[in-house]
Design a protein around this motif. Structure first.
Motif, PDB file in Angstrom:
ATOM      1  N   ARG A  26       0.813  -1.213   0.000  1.00 35.55           N
ATOM      2  CA  ARG A  26       0.000   0.000   0.000  1.00 35.55           C
ATOM      3  C   ARG A  26       0.841   1.254   0.000  1.00 35.55           C
ATOM      4  NH1 ARG A  26      -5.088  -1.005   3.731  1.00 35.55           N
ATOM      5  NH2 ARG A  26      -5.354  -3.212   3.344  1.00 35.55           N
ATOM      6  N   SER A  27       2.093   1.149   0.437  1.00 35.33           N
ATOM      7  CA  SER A  27       2.820   2.372   0.755  1.00 35.33           C
ATOM      8  C   SER A  27       3.888   2.770  -0.267  1.00 35.33           C
ATOM      9  CB  SER A  27       3.478   2.230   2.125  1.00 35.33           C
ATOM     10  OG  SER A  27       4.294   1.093   2.139  1.00 35.33           O
ATOM     11  N   GLY A  28       4.282   1.861  -1.142  1.00 41.30           N
ATOM     12  CA  GLY A  28       5.397   2.180  -2.033  1.00 41.30           C
ATOM     13  C   GLY A  28       6.699   1.985  -1.283  1.00 41.30           C
ATOM     14  N   THR A  29       7.570   1.136  -1.831  1.00 33.77           N
ATOM     15  CA  THR A  29       8.814   0.790  -1.130  1.00 33.77           C
ATOM     16  C   THR A  29       9.916   0.727  -2.181  1.00 33.77           C
ATOM     17  OG1 THR A  29       7.395  -0.612   0.227  1.00 33.77           O
ATOM     18  CG2 THR A  29       9.749  -0.835   0.574  1.00 33.77           C
ATOM     19  N   PRO A  30      10.585   1.854  -2.446  1.00 36.46           N
ATOM     20  CA  PRO A  30      11.451   1.955  -3.625  1.00 36.46           C
ATOM     21  C   PRO A  30      12.450   0.803  -3.797  1.00 36.46           C
ATOM     22  CG  PRO A  30      11.266   4.081  -2.544  1.00 36.46           C
ATOM     23  CD  PRO A  30      10.537   3.100  -1.672  1.00 36.46           C
ATOM     24  N   ASN A  31      13.143   0.395  -2.750  1.00 39.66           N
ATOM     25  CA  ASN A  31      14.168  -0.632  -2.944  1.00 39.66           C
ATOM     26  C   ASN A  31      13.618  -2.062  -2.916  1.00 39.66           C
ATOM     27  OD1 ASN A  31      16.310   1.084  -3.395  1.00 39.66           O
ATOM     28  ND2 ASN A  31      16.584   1.428  -1.195  1.00 39.66           N
ATOM     29  N   PHE A  32      12.324  -2.185  -2.648  1.00 42.33           N
ATOM     30  CA  PHE A  32      11.689  -3.515  -2.600  1.00 42.33           C
ATOM     31  C   PHE A  32      10.479  -3.528  -3.544  1.00 42.33           C
ATOM     32  CE2 PHE A  32      14.205  -3.561   1.183  1.00 42.33           C
ATOM     33  CZ  PHE A  32      14.473  -4.884   1.477  1.00 42.33           C
ATOM     34  N   SER A  33      10.633  -2.905  -4.720  1.00 38.74           N
ATOM     35  CA  SER A  33       9.452  -2.706  -5.567  1.00 38.74           C
ATOM     36  C   SER A  33       8.860  -4.028  -6.061  1.00 38.74           C
ATOM     37  CB  SER A  33       9.801  -1.809  -6.760  1.00 38.74           C
ATOM     38  OG  SER A  33      10.789  -2.431  -7.549  1.00 38.74           O
ATOM     39  N   ILE A  34       9.700  -5.023  -6.340  1.00 38.97           N
ATOM     40  CA  ILE A  34       9.167  -6.291  -6.864  1.00 38.97           C
ATOM     41  C   ILE A  34       8.427  -7.037  -5.750  1.00 38.97           C
ATOM     42  CG2 ILE A  34       9.749  -8.485  -7.977  1.00 38.97           C
ATOM     43  CD1 ILE A  34      12.240  -7.072  -9.147  1.00 38.97           C
ATOM     44  N   TYR A  35       9.032  -7.052  -4.580  1.00 37.48           N
ATOM     45  CA  TYR A  35       8.368  -7.663  -3.408  1.00 37.48           C
ATOM     46  C   TYR A  35       7.021  -6.984  -3.151  1.00 37.48           C
ATOM     47  CZ  TYR A  35       7.558  -8.641   1.583  1.00 37.48           C
ATOM     48  OH  TYR A  35       7.001  -8.993   2.787  1.00 37.48           O
ATOM     49  N   ALA A  36       7.023  -5.652  -3.122  1.00 30.14           N
ATOM     50  CA  ALA A  36       5.787  -4.910  -2.836  1.00 30.14           C
ATOM     51  C   ALA A  36       4.721  -5.222  -3.890  1.00 30.14           C
ATOM     52  CB  ALA A  36       6.083  -3.410  -2.787  1.00 30.14           C
ATOM     53  N   ALA A  37       5.153  -5.294  -5.149  1.00 32.20           N
ATOM     54  CA  ALA A  37       4.190  -5.590  -6.221  1.00 32.20           C
ATOM     55  C   ALA A  37       3.646  -7.016  -6.092  1.00 32.20           C
ATOM     56  CB  ALA A  37       4.849  -5.396  -7.583  1.00 32.20           C
ATOM     57  N   SER A  38       4.503  -7.946  -5.670  1.00 35.16           N
ATOM     58  CA  SER A  38       4.019  -9.330  -5.496  1.00 35.16           C
ATOM     59  C   SER A  38       2.956  -9.382  -4.404  1.00 35.16           C
ATOM     60  CB  SER A  38       5.179 -10.284  -5.161  1.00 35.16           C
ATOM     61  OG  SER A  38       5.647 -10.092  -3.832  1.00 35.16           O
ATOM     62  N   LYS A  39       3.128  -8.562  -3.369  1.00 26.32           N
ATOM     63  CA  LYS A  39       2.159  -8.552  -2.271  1.00 26.32           C
ATOM     64  C   LYS A  39       0.898  -7.773  -2.670  1.00 26.32           C
ATOM     65  CE  LYS A  39       4.620 -10.837   0.855  1.00 26.32           C
ATOM     66  NZ  LYS A  39       4.196 -12.116   1.441  1.00 26.32           N
ATOM     67  N   ALA A  40       1.036  -6.801  -3.567  1.00 25.59           N
ATOM     68  CA  ALA A  40      -0.146  -6.095  -4.081  1.00 25.59           C
ATOM     69  C   ALA A  40      -0.971  -7.046  -4.954  1.00 25.59           C
ATOM     70  CB  ALA A  40       0.278  -4.866  -4.881  1.00 25.59           C
ATOM     71  N   ALA A  41      -0.270  -7.893  -5.721  1.00 22.12           N
ATOM     72  CA  ALA A  41      -0.980  -8.894  -6.529  1.00 22.12           C
ATOM     73  C   ALA A  41      -1.773  -9.829  -5.620  1.00 22.12           C
ATOM     74  CB  ALA A  41       0.025  -9.686  -7.375  1.00 22.12           C
ATOM     75  N   LEU A  42      -1.205 -10.152  -4.481  1.00 18.68           N
ATOM     76  CA  LEU A  42      -1.915 -11.037  -3.544  1.00 18.68           C
ATOM     77  C   LEU A  42      -3.178 -10.376  -2.995  1.00 18.68           C
ATOM     78  CD1 LEU A  42       0.728 -12.775  -1.232  1.00 18.68           C
ATOM     79  CD2 LEU A  42      -0.571 -13.760  -3.118  1.00 18.68           C
ATOM     80  N   ARG A  43      -3.078  -9.069  -2.751  1.00 17.52           N
ATOM     81  CA  ARG A  43      -4.268  -8.376  -2.226  1.00 17.52           C
ATOM     82  C   ARG A  43      -5.419  -8.508  -3.217  1.00 17.52           C
ATOM     83  NH1 ARG A  43      -2.786  -2.874  -1.469  1.00 17.52           N
ATOM     84  NH2 ARG A  43      -3.592  -2.354  -3.512  1.00 17.52           N
ATOM     85  N   SER A  44      -5.105  -8.295  -4.502  1.00 20.10           N
ATOM     86  CA  SER A  44      -6.117  -8.420  -5.546  1.00 20.10           C
ATOM     87  C   SER A  44      -6.636  -9.856  -5.628  1.00 20.10           C
ATOM     88  CB  SER A  44      -5.498  -7.981  -6.881  1.00 20.10           C
ATOM     89  OG  SER A  44      -6.323  -8.353  -7.943  1.00 20.10           O
ATOM     90  N   LEU A  45      -5.708 -10.798  -5.545  1.00 24.92           N
ATOM     91  CA  LEU A  45      -6.093 -12.213  -5.634  1.00 24.92           C
ATOM     92  C   LEU A  45      -7.061 -12.588  -4.508  1.00 24.92           C
ATOM     93  CD1 LEU A  45      -5.383 -14.838  -7.248  1.00 24.92           C
ATOM     94  CD2 LEU A  45      -3.790 -15.371  -5.403  1.00 24.92           C
ATOM     95  N   VAL A  46      -6.771 -12.101  -3.321  1.00 22.77           N
ATOM     96  CA  VAL A  46      -7.631 -12.407  -2.163  1.00 22.77           C
ATOM     97  C   VAL A  46      -9.050 -11.906  -2.420  1.00 22.77           C
ATOM     98  CG1 VAL A  46      -8.065 -11.680   0.239  1.00 22.77           C
ATOM     99  CG2 VAL A  46      -5.838 -12.619  -0.425  1.00 22.77           C
ATOM    100  N   GLN A  47      -9.170 -10.717  -2.981  1.00 24.77           N
ATOM    101  CA  GLN A  47     -10.508 -10.176  -3.237  1.00 24.77           C
ATOM    102  C   GLN A  47     -11.241 -11.016  -4.283  1.00 24.77           C
ATOM    103  OE1 GLN A  47      -9.090  -6.200  -4.135  1.00 24.77           O
ATOM    104  NE2 GLN A  47      -9.865  -5.430  -2.182  1.00 24.77           N
ATOM    105  N   SER A  48     -10.542 -11.351  -5.374  1.00 24.74           N
ATOM    106  CA  SER A  48     -11.196 -12.127  -6.443  1.00 24.74           C
ATOM    107  C   SER A  48     -11.560 -13.529  -5.970  1.00 24.74           C
ATOM    108  CB  SER A  48     -10.274 -12.234  -7.667  1.00 24.74           C
ATOM    109  OG  SER A  48     -10.015 -10.962  -8.179  1.00 24.74           O
TER     110      SER A  48
END
Ligand SMILES: NC(=O)c1ccc[n+]([C@@H]2O[C@H](COP(=O)([O-])OP(=O)(O)OC[C@H]3O[C@@H](n4cnc5c(N)ncnc54)[C@H](OP(=O)(O)O)[C@@H]3O)[C@@H](O)[C@H]2O)c1
Length: 252
Positions: A141-163
């Protein structure tokens, strides 16, 4: 205290940190447990702490063959599952100009692809009223410049949980996520960073955190217990933040 009496539970990444704390709490609440990890020594140490009845299985969370083997072993042991806690995850720094394709694929495979296919392949053995819980991260949710791939993988999970919550609620299966902030785990303390950089990050997190400290793994485990048990019977497709207020000050 028997909120999970007789329930069968699979926890991926249950040999350390949040997963191990959750396994201990679930076991105290009467659950029958299977846990995974990769490192055989950590798995053996976890089994010793959890007791001989716990099924411990070495399994790579991002590998479809391993997922199939894992689930067939769990099926043989338990026949069906009441709780699936998909908690195994990998976090590593990937600054934009240095990240490799291999790192990208590895993080996405473990944190996202593995979760999707574990749910898909576990479906036939999930009991009606089963609870699926996924571990995300406040970085989604917050943007994490040096961990952008990790953060995006966890954002994908948030979407997956909803679907998947919508896909599965008709069968009585609830899907939710736990969204931890900084938690003092073995994994966090093993982040591949030079000592002084790591200490500076820790100090900065504590200084910015409204609660002025890291969370403890068992503080996350208690939220996992809520989501696993009937106490959360009306909670569907949610992501519960457990971060001492960190996202309140991190979000723009
Ligand atoms: N700690 C935090 O501050 C924090 C914050 C937000 C989100 N999270 C998330 O919380 C979850 C647990 O993290 P933690 O901090 O408790 O870490 P941890 O102490 O390192 O525990 C991670 C667990 O996952 C397992 N694991 C890691 N990679 C795996 C893989 N590729 N295949 C199978 N198992 C694997 C580990 O087993 P081995 O040790 O054998 O590899 C271990 O059992 C992760 O999804 C993480 O992203 C943590």
């Amino acid at each position: 205290m028997n909120k999970l009496n007789g329930k069968t539970v699979l926890i991926t990444g249950g040999s350390s940190g949040i997963g191990l704390a959750t396994a201990k709490l679930f076991s105290a609440e009467g659950a029958r447990l299977a846990i995974t990890g990769r490192d055989p020594e950590r798995l053996a140490a976890a089994k010793e702490q959890l007791g001989g009845d716990t099924l411990t299985i070495a399994s790579e969370a991002g590998c479809l063959n391993d997922i199939e083997t894992l689930l067939s072993q769990v099926k043989q042991h338990f026949e069906t599952l009441d709780v699936l806690f998909l908690n195994a995850g990998v976090a590593e720094p990937t600054p934009l100009e240095m990240a490799t394709e291999e790192q990208f694929d590895h993080i996405m495979r473990v944190n996202f692809k593995g979760v999707f296919f574990t749910i898909q392949k576990a479906l036939p053995m999930l009991n009606p009223n089963a609870s699926i819980i996924v571990t995300t991260s406040i970085t989604n949710r917050s943007g994490t410049p040096n961990f952008s791939i990790y953060a995006a993988s966890k954002a994908a999970l948030r979407s997956l949980v909803q679907s998947l919550a919508l896909t599965l609620i008709g069968r009585g299966i609830r899907v939710n996520a736990i969204n931890p902030g900084p938690i003092d785990t073995e994994g966090f303390n093993r982040l591949p960073l030079p000592g002084e950089v790591f200490q500076a990050i820790k100090d900065d997190i504590e200084a910015r955190s409204p609660i002025k400290r890291f969370g403890a793994p068992d503080e996350v485990a208690k939220v996992a217990l809520f989501l696993a048990s009937d106490d959360s019977a009306y909670v569907v497709g949610e992501e519960i933040v457990v971060d001492g207020g960190m996202t309140l000050v991190c979000l723009p």
